[in-house]
Design a protein around this motif. Structure first.
Motif, PDB file in Angstrom:
ATOM      1  N   VAL A  47     -40.765 -41.291 -27.167  1.00 18.14           N
ATOM      2  CA  VAL A  47     -41.680 -40.148 -26.991  1.00 18.14           C
ATOM      3  C   VAL A  47     -40.961 -39.045 -26.212  1.00 18.14           C
ATOM      4  N   LYS A  48     -41.148 -37.784 -26.656  1.00 15.82           N
ATOM      5  CA  LYS A  48     -40.575 -36.638 -25.938  1.00 15.82           C
ATOM      6  C   LYS A  48     -41.332 -36.440 -24.624  1.00 15.82           C
ATOM      7  N   LEU A  49     -40.627 -35.849 -23.646  1.00 14.68           N
ATOM      8  CA  LEU A  49     -41.185 -35.831 -22.288  1.00 14.68           C
ATOM      9  C   LEU A  49     -41.107 -34.444 -21.652  1.00 14.68           C
ATOM     10  N   VAL A  50     -42.195 -34.085 -20.935  1.00 10.65           N
ATOM     11  CA  VAL A  50     -42.205 -32.934 -20.021  1.00 10.65           C
ATOM     12  C   VAL A  50     -42.459 -33.517 -18.646  1.00 10.65           C
ATOM     13  N   SER A  51     -41.680 -33.110 -17.637  1.00 10.85           N
ATOM     14  CA  SER A  51     -41.942 -33.629 -16.293  1.00 10.85           C
ATOM     15  C   SER A  51     -41.769 -32.548 -15.236  1.00 10.85           C
ATOM     16  N   GLY A  52     -42.664 -32.609 -14.233  1.00 12.19           N
ATOM     17  CA  GLY A  52     -42.567 -31.699 -13.090  1.00 12.19           C
ATOM     18  C   GLY A  52     -42.332 -32.445 -11.801  1.00 12.19           C
ATOM     19  N   SER A  53     -42.123 -33.764 -11.892  1.00 14.52           N
ATOM     20  CA  SER A  53     -41.885 -34.529 -10.659  1.00 14.52           C
ATOM     21  C   SER A  53     -40.623 -34.015  -9.975  1.00 14.52           C
ATOM     22  N   THR A  54     -40.684 -33.941  -8.651  1.00  9.95           N
ATOM     23  CA  THR A  54     -39.547 -33.423  -7.878  1.00  9.95           C
ATOM     24  C   THR A  54     -38.957 -34.550  -7.024  1.00  9.95           C
ATOM     25  N   GLY A  55     -37.787 -34.284  -6.447  1.00  6.99           N
ATOM     26  CA  GLY A  55     -37.208 -35.198  -5.470  1.00  6.99           C
ATOM     27  C   GLY A  55     -36.367 -36.315  -6.057  1.00  6.99           C
ATOM     28  N   TRP A  56     -36.165 -36.357  -7.384  1.00  5.33           N
ATOM     29  CA  TRP A  56     -35.379 -37.434  -8.024  1.00  5.33           C
ATOM     30  C   TRP A  56     -34.028 -36.933  -8.515  1.00  5.33           C
ATOM     31  N   MET A  57     -33.838 -35.613  -8.527  1.00  6.65           N
ATOM     32  CA  MET A  57     -32.659 -35.026  -9.193  1.00  6.65           C
ATOM     33  C   MET A  57     -31.338 -35.409  -8.539  1.00  6.65           C
ATOM     34  N   ALA A  58     -31.310 -35.430  -7.196  1.00 12.79           N
ATOM     35  CA  ALA A  58     -30.037 -35.682  -6.504  1.00 12.79           C
ATOM     36  C   ALA A  58     -29.478 -37.034  -6.934  1.00 12.79           C
ATOM     37  N   GLU A  59     -30.356 -38.032  -7.099  1.00 10.27           N
ATOM     38  CA  GLU A  59     -29.907 -39.391  -7.438  1.00 10.27           C
ATOM     39  C   GLU A  59     -29.645 -39.583  -8.939  1.00 10.27           C
ATOM     40  N   HIS A  60     -30.513 -39.007  -9.762  1.00  6.96           N
ATOM     41  CA  HIS A  60     -30.467 -39.354 -11.199  1.00  6.96           C
ATOM     42  C   HIS A  60     -30.239 -38.163 -12.131  1.00  6.96           C
ATOM     43  N   GLY A  61     -30.108 -36.969 -11.560  1.00 10.30           N
ATOM     44  CA  GLY A  61     -30.060 -35.749 -12.387  1.00 10.30           C
ATOM     45  C   GLY A  61     -28.977 -35.776 -13.451  1.00 10.30           C
ATOM     46  N   ASP A  62     -27.754 -36.152 -13.066  1.00 12.44           N
ATOM     47  CA  ASP A  62     -26.635 -36.103 -14.017  1.00 12.44           C
ATOM     48  C   ASP A  62     -26.868 -37.070 -15.183  1.00 12.44           C
ATOM     49  N   GLU A  63     -27.304 -38.292 -14.840  1.00 10.30           N
ATOM     50  CA  GLU A  63     -27.515 -39.313 -15.886  1.00 10.30           C
ATOM     51  C   GLU A  63     -28.612 -38.879 -16.875  1.00 10.30           C
TER      52      GLU A  63
END
Ligand SMILES: NC(=O)C1=CN([C@@H]2O[C@H](COP(=O)(O)OP(=O)(O)OC[C@H]3O[C@@H](n4cnc5c(N)ncnc54)[C@H](OP(=O)(O)O)[C@@H]3O)[C@@H](O)[C@H]2O)C=CC1
Ligand SMILES: O=C(O)C1=N[C@H](C(=O)O)C[C@H](O)C1
Length: 254
Positions: free
Chosen positions: A70-86
């Motif tokens: 399923v395609k995804l839209v997300s506005g959750s914050t605070g996860w990018m530093a750990e998982h953003g690149d992947e």
């Protein structure tokens, strides 16, 4: 369009109202208690899932949504530093689709363009130093806010004398202040305040000996975030890959 909601808190409920008012159907709502529904036929029938949860669980929700196809839209914050690149790689090279923004409000997109333009002008005026503050409700789990980080990145890209953003002071709901207002000339401090039920205020202030210039975005409620997320879902249903607000609003690419 068939929409699945992941996270049924303040944003999930606001998004449901806007989605229904725009003629969409909510086919599945996943919260803490029904995680098995990621594998349900109803969830898999969604054109797009919209995820607003928290920094600790967002990444796992993305993986489960991708797994369900399923395609995804997300506005959750605070996860990018750990998982953003992947996560970005999964979308640019792995065939997955995520439209993510730290702030879906149309007003913040306009504010972000003004922020970048102002930072560019300030290259000609070294007498001004810049700092940022963000104020949010007491339930917020992350600091600085995702929006503050995005706005800071917009300044760093355009203002030559700043090299990195740093956490400044943090004012807790009980009024106690931790952290430090001190920073070096190449650092951009972000001060955070947590009070009451504030939906979100972001201020960028340039100070010289003579005067100060402040620009502020003040969200009056969560409807602007929710409308932007539904507009992003409508866009995502027809597009693929790593998507963001500059795809929805090309003026942000200038
Ligand atoms: N990009 C943007 O425009 C905006 C982004 N945000 C961000 O969105 C996120 C959510 O904000 P908000 O709605 O205000 O927060 P809320 O806490 O009101 O809602 C989050 C919901 O997610 C639920 N939840 C927790 N874990 C899971 C899980 N594993 N799967 C599904 N649901 C889960 C929570 O349940 P429970 O309460 O039981 O834990 C809660 O109902 C935050 O990261 C915030 O920073 C917010 C506003 C705008
Ligand atoms: O947690 C919130 O409420 C908000 N979070 C986002 C952020 O971290 O920037 C967007 C908005 O400011 C509200």
């Amino acid at each position: 369009m068939k929409i699945a909601l992941i996270g049924y808190g303040k944003m999930g409920k606001e998004i449901e109202k806007i989605a229904l008012s725009r003629g969409h159907e909510i086919v599945s709502i996943i919260d803490v208690d029904n995680q098995e529904d990621f594998e349900s036929a109803a969830f898999k029938s969604a054109d797009v899932a919209i995820e607003f949860t928290n920094p600790m669980v967002a990444y796992n929700n993305y993986m489960k949504t991708f797994q369900a196809g399923v395609k995804l839209v997300s506005g959750s914050t605070g996860w990018m530093a750990e998982h953003g690149d992947e996560v970005k790689k999964l979308c640019t090279e792995g065939g997955k689709t995520l439209f993510w923004s730290s702030n879906f409000s149309l007003g913040v997109s306009i504010f972000s363009a003004v922020n970048k333009y102002l930072a560019k002008i300030m290259n000609q005026f070294p007498a001004y130093d810049v700092r940022m503050s963000e104020t949010h409700h007491i339930h917020k789990m992350d600091a600085p806010s995702g929006t503050a980080i995005t706005l800071a990145e917009g300044i760093l890209e355009n203002l030559d004398r700043k090299d990195k953003w740093v956490e400044g002071t943090f004012q807790a709901p009980d009024g106690t202040v931790s952290g430090s207002a001190e920073c070096t000339a190449d650092e951009l401090p972000i001060n955070s305040i947590r009070e009451g039920e504030v939906p979100g205020i972001h201020s960028i202030r340039y100070d010289s000996e003579a005067d100060s210039i402040t620009i502020t975005h003040d969200a009056k409620n969560r409807r602007g975030f929710a409308l932007g997320a539904v507009l992003a879902a409508e866009y995502t249903a027809k597009h693929e890959g790593a998507l963001g607000m500059s795809d929805l609003f090309p003026f942000l690419k200038d």
